[in-house]
Design a protein around this motif. Structure first.
Motif, PDB file in Angstrom:
ATOM      1  N   THR A 100     -29.440 -60.753  -3.331  1.00  0.00           N
ATOM      2  CA  THR A 100     -28.911 -59.594  -2.605  1.00  0.00           C
ATOM      3  C   THR A 100     -27.489 -59.866  -2.123  1.00  0.00           C
ATOM      4  N   CYS A 101     -27.280 -61.025  -1.493  1.00  0.00           N
ATOM      5  CA  CYS A 101     -25.944 -61.380  -1.019  1.00  0.00           C
ATOM      6  C   CYS A 101     -24.968 -61.496  -2.187  1.00  0.00           C
ATOM      7  N   LEU A 102     -25.393 -62.182  -3.259  1.00  0.00           N
ATOM      8  CA  LEU A 102     -24.518 -62.406  -4.404  1.00  0.00           C
ATOM      9  C   LEU A 102     -24.097 -61.096  -5.053  1.00  0.00           C
ATOM     10  N   ASP A 103     -25.026 -60.180  -5.237  1.00  0.00           N
ATOM     11  CA  ASP A 103     -24.705 -58.893  -5.862  1.00  0.00           C
ATOM     12  C   ASP A 103     -23.691 -58.109  -5.029  1.00  0.00           C
ATOM     13  N   GLN A 104     -23.795 -58.190  -3.713  1.00  0.00           N
ATOM     14  CA  GLN A 104     -22.840 -57.485  -2.863  1.00  0.00           C
ATOM     15  C   GLN A 104     -21.502 -58.224  -2.796  1.00  0.00           C
ATOM     16  N   ILE A 105     -21.520 -59.542  -2.807  1.00  0.00           N
ATOM     17  CA  ILE A 105     -20.282 -60.324  -2.821  1.00  0.00           C
ATOM     18  C   ILE A 105     -19.483 -60.004  -4.081  1.00  0.00           C
ATOM     19  N   GLU A 106     -20.171 -59.958  -5.214  1.00  0.00           N
ATOM     20  CA  GLU A 106     -19.507 -59.727  -6.499  1.00  0.00           C
ATOM     21  C   GLU A 106     -19.286 -58.253  -6.807  1.00  0.00           C
ATOM     22  N   GLY A 107     -19.732 -57.355  -5.930  1.00  0.00           N
ATOM     23  CA  GLY A 107     -19.507 -55.929  -6.119  1.00  0.00           C
ATOM     24  C   GLY A 107     -20.448 -55.273  -7.104  1.00  0.00           C
ATOM     25  N   LYS A 108     -21.536 -55.942  -7.468  1.00  0.00           N
ATOM     26  CA  LYS A 108     -22.513 -55.348  -8.386  1.00  0.00           C
ATOM     27  C   LYS A 108     -23.365 -54.306  -7.676  1.00  0.00           C
ATOM     28  N   ALA A 161     -24.076 -52.585   5.122  1.00  0.00           N
ATOM     29  CA  ALA A 161     -23.581 -53.163   6.381  1.00  0.00           C
ATOM     30  C   ALA A 161     -24.703 -53.773   7.207  1.00  0.00           C
ATOM     31  N   ASN A 162     -25.870 -53.152   7.209  1.00  0.00           N
ATOM     32  CA  ASN A 162     -26.977 -53.690   8.002  1.00  0.00           C
ATOM     33  C   ASN A 162     -27.468 -55.040   7.477  1.00  0.00           C
ATOM     34  N   HIS A 163     -27.409 -55.234   6.165  1.00  0.00           N
ATOM     35  CA  HIS A 163     -27.800 -56.527   5.598  1.00  0.00           C
ATOM     36  C   HIS A 163     -26.923 -57.640   6.166  1.00  0.00           C
ATOM     37  N   TRP A 164     -25.649 -57.336   6.375  1.00  0.00           N
ATOM     38  CA  TRP A 164     -24.686 -58.360   6.780  1.00  0.00           C
ATOM     39  C   TRP A 164     -24.663 -58.622   8.281  1.00  0.00           C
ATOM     40  N   SER A 191     -21.980 -71.593  11.222  1.00  0.00           N
ATOM     41  CA  SER A 191     -22.437 -72.734  10.422  1.00  0.00           C
ATOM     42  C   SER A 191     -21.485 -73.917  10.570  1.00  0.00           C
ATOM     43  N   GLU A 192     -22.030 -75.107  10.431  1.00  0.00           N
ATOM     44  CA  GLU A 192     -21.196 -76.309  10.479  1.00  0.00           C
ATOM     45  C   GLU A 192     -20.469 -76.532   9.162  1.00  0.00           C
ATOM     46  N   HIS A 193     -20.815 -75.791   8.119  1.00  0.00           N
ATOM     47  CA  HIS A 193     -20.228 -75.964   6.795  1.00  0.00           C
ATOM     48  C   HIS A 193     -19.094 -74.960   6.585  1.00  0.00           C
ATOM     49  N   VAL A 194     -17.925 -75.467   6.261  1.00  0.00           N
ATOM     50  CA  VAL A 194     -16.717 -74.649   6.156  1.00  0.00           C
ATOM     51  C   VAL A 194     -16.863 -73.563   5.089  1.00  0.00           C
ATOM     52  N   ALA A 195     -17.487 -73.873   3.962  1.00  0.00           N
ATOM     53  CA  ALA A 195     -17.652 -72.880   2.902  1.00  0.00           C
ATOM     54  C   ALA A 195     -18.455 -71.674   3.400  1.00  0.00           C
ATOM     55  N   VAL A 196     -19.469 -71.913   4.201  1.00  0.00           N
ATOM     56  CA  VAL A 196     -20.278 -70.821   4.759  1.00  0.00           C
ATOM     57  C   VAL A 196     -19.438 -70.012   5.742  1.00  0.00           C
ATOM     58  N   GLN A 197     -18.651 -70.685   6.569  1.00  0.00           N
ATOM     59  CA  GLN A 197     -17.775 -69.994   7.516  1.00  0.00           C
ATOM     60  C   GLN A 197     -16.781 -69.091   6.775  1.00  0.00           C
ATOM     61  N   ILE A 198     -16.217 -69.612   5.683  1.00  0.00           N
ATOM     62  CA  ILE A 198     -15.245 -68.841   4.904  1.00  0.00           C
ATOM     63  C   ILE A 198     -15.896 -67.596   4.307  1.00  0.00           C
ATOM     64  N   MET A 199     -17.101 -67.729   3.738  1.00  0.00           N
ATOM     65  CA  MET A 199     -17.779 -66.559   3.173  1.00  0.00           C
ATOM     66  C   MET A 199     -18.142 -65.556   4.257  1.00  0.00           C
ATOM     67  N   ALA A 200     -18.565 -66.026   5.425  1.00  0.00           N
ATOM     68  CA  ALA A 200     -18.864 -65.124   6.536  1.00  0.00           C
ATOM     69  C   ALA A 200     -17.603 -64.363   6.937  1.00  0.00           C
ATOM     70  N   TRP A 201     -16.483 -65.057   7.036  1.00  0.00           N
ATOM     71  CA  TRP A 201     -15.208 -64.426   7.413  1.00  0.00           C
ATOM     72  C   TRP A 201     -14.824 -63.356   6.393  1.00  0.00           C
ATOM     73  N   ARG A 202     -14.957 -63.687   5.101  1.00  0.00           N
ATOM     74  CA  ARG A 202     -14.589 -62.729   4.054  1.00  0.00           C
ATOM     75  C   ARG A 202     -15.467 -61.482   4.089  1.00  0.00           C
ATOM     76  N   MET A 203     -16.774 -61.676   4.281  1.00  0.00           N
ATOM     77  CA  MET A 203     -17.666 -60.521   4.307  1.00  0.00           C
ATOM     78  C   MET A 203     -17.415 -59.667   5.553  1.00  0.00           C
ATOM     79  N   LEU A 204     -17.137 -60.312   6.677  1.00  0.00           N
ATOM     80  CA  LEU A 204     -16.795 -59.562   7.886  1.00  0.00           C
ATOM     81  C   LEU A 204     -15.504 -58.773   7.680  1.00  0.00           C
ATOM     82  N   GLN A 205     -14.556 -59.342   6.970  1.00  0.00           N
ATOM     83  CA  GLN A 205     -13.311 -58.628   6.675  1.00  0.00           C
ATOM     84  C   GLN A 205     -13.579 -57.390   5.825  1.00  0.00           C
ATOM     85  N   ARG A 206     -14.450 -57.503   4.834  1.00  0.00           N
ATOM     86  CA  ARG A 206     -14.782 -56.349   3.988  1.00  0.00           C
ATOM     87  C   ARG A 206     -15.415 -55.222   4.811  1.00  0.00           C
ATOM     88  N   LEU A 207     -16.160 -55.605   5.847  1.00  0.00           N
ATOM     89  CA  LEU A 207     -16.897 -54.623   6.651  1.00  0.00           C
ATOM     90  C   LEU A 207     -16.183 -54.245   7.948  1.00  0.00           C
TER      91      LEU A 207
END
Length: 192
Positions: A46-54, A59-62, A71-87
């Motif tokens: 579900t997350c991947l399909d929305q990230i890739e625009g499929k 908005a409620n999913h996110w 998250s303590e992991h930078v990659a997760v923080q970056i993806m969270a930031w990007r998805m928040l920016q889209r929304l």
């Protein structure tokens, strides 16, 4: 241990964005080209399909980003930031973005895809037919191209998968032809 196994272990076999356990896959955050633990997150279908625009953004999913952005992991923080920016036009993501902190290096990587830019100011890459190109797309060369700095010629009809966009110039993309990473002018490619 493979990247996928490491991600599964670090996330306890759950999506690192929404905590789902269904259809988990490793996702390399653009513009990274190589799969590794520092540049990858474990995400559900579900997350991947929305990230890739499929699929359209739900908005409620996110709303799960309220937790995963810490998250303590930078990659997760970056993806969270990007998805928040889209929304961000939804209202509540703006509040989360105001609370979120990324160090300078992580913020630069998060901004690399242009998620934070207004659509009017965003650089749009188009192929020879005017079709919009996105990071991760596959394209085919529409003419033979001599690769500068080498004796290699990329032949017409060659498929280039998992392209990366140049965020400074709408005319350039990057991709691998054979084992070599090259820059390609968009007017010489057609999206597959």
């Amino acid at each position: 241990m493979s990247v996928l196994q490491t991600l599964q272990e670090r996330s306890n076999n759950t999506c690192e964005l929404c905590t789902s356990t269904e259809g988990l896959k490793s996702y390399t955050i653009p513009p990274s080209l190589n799969e590794n633990v520092a540049n990858d997150v474990l995400v559900c279908k579900t997350c991947l399909d929305q990230i890739e625009g499929k699929e359209d953004m739900d908005a409620n999913h996110w709303r799960c980003l309220n937790d995963s952005m810490w998250s303590e992991h930078v990659a997760v923080q970056i993806m969270a930031w990007r998805m928040l920016q889209r929304l961000r036009n939804e209202g509540w993501p703006k509040d989360l973005l105001d609370m979120m902190y990324l160090d300078d290096e992580a913020l630069a990587l998060a901004r690399a895809t242009g998620e934070h830019e207004d659509p009017d100011n965003k650089i749009i890459h188009r192929d020879v037919n005017g079709v919009i190109l996105e990071s991760g797309d596959a394209v085919v060369l529409v003419k033979d191209l001599k690769v500068k700095g080498s004796s290699m010629v990329a032949k017409q009809g060659t498929a280039v998968r998992n392209i990366r966009l140049d965020r400074e110039n709408a005319e350039f993309i990057e991709g691998k032809v054979g084992a070599q990473q090259i820059v390609i002018i968009t007017k010489y490619v057609k999206k597959l």
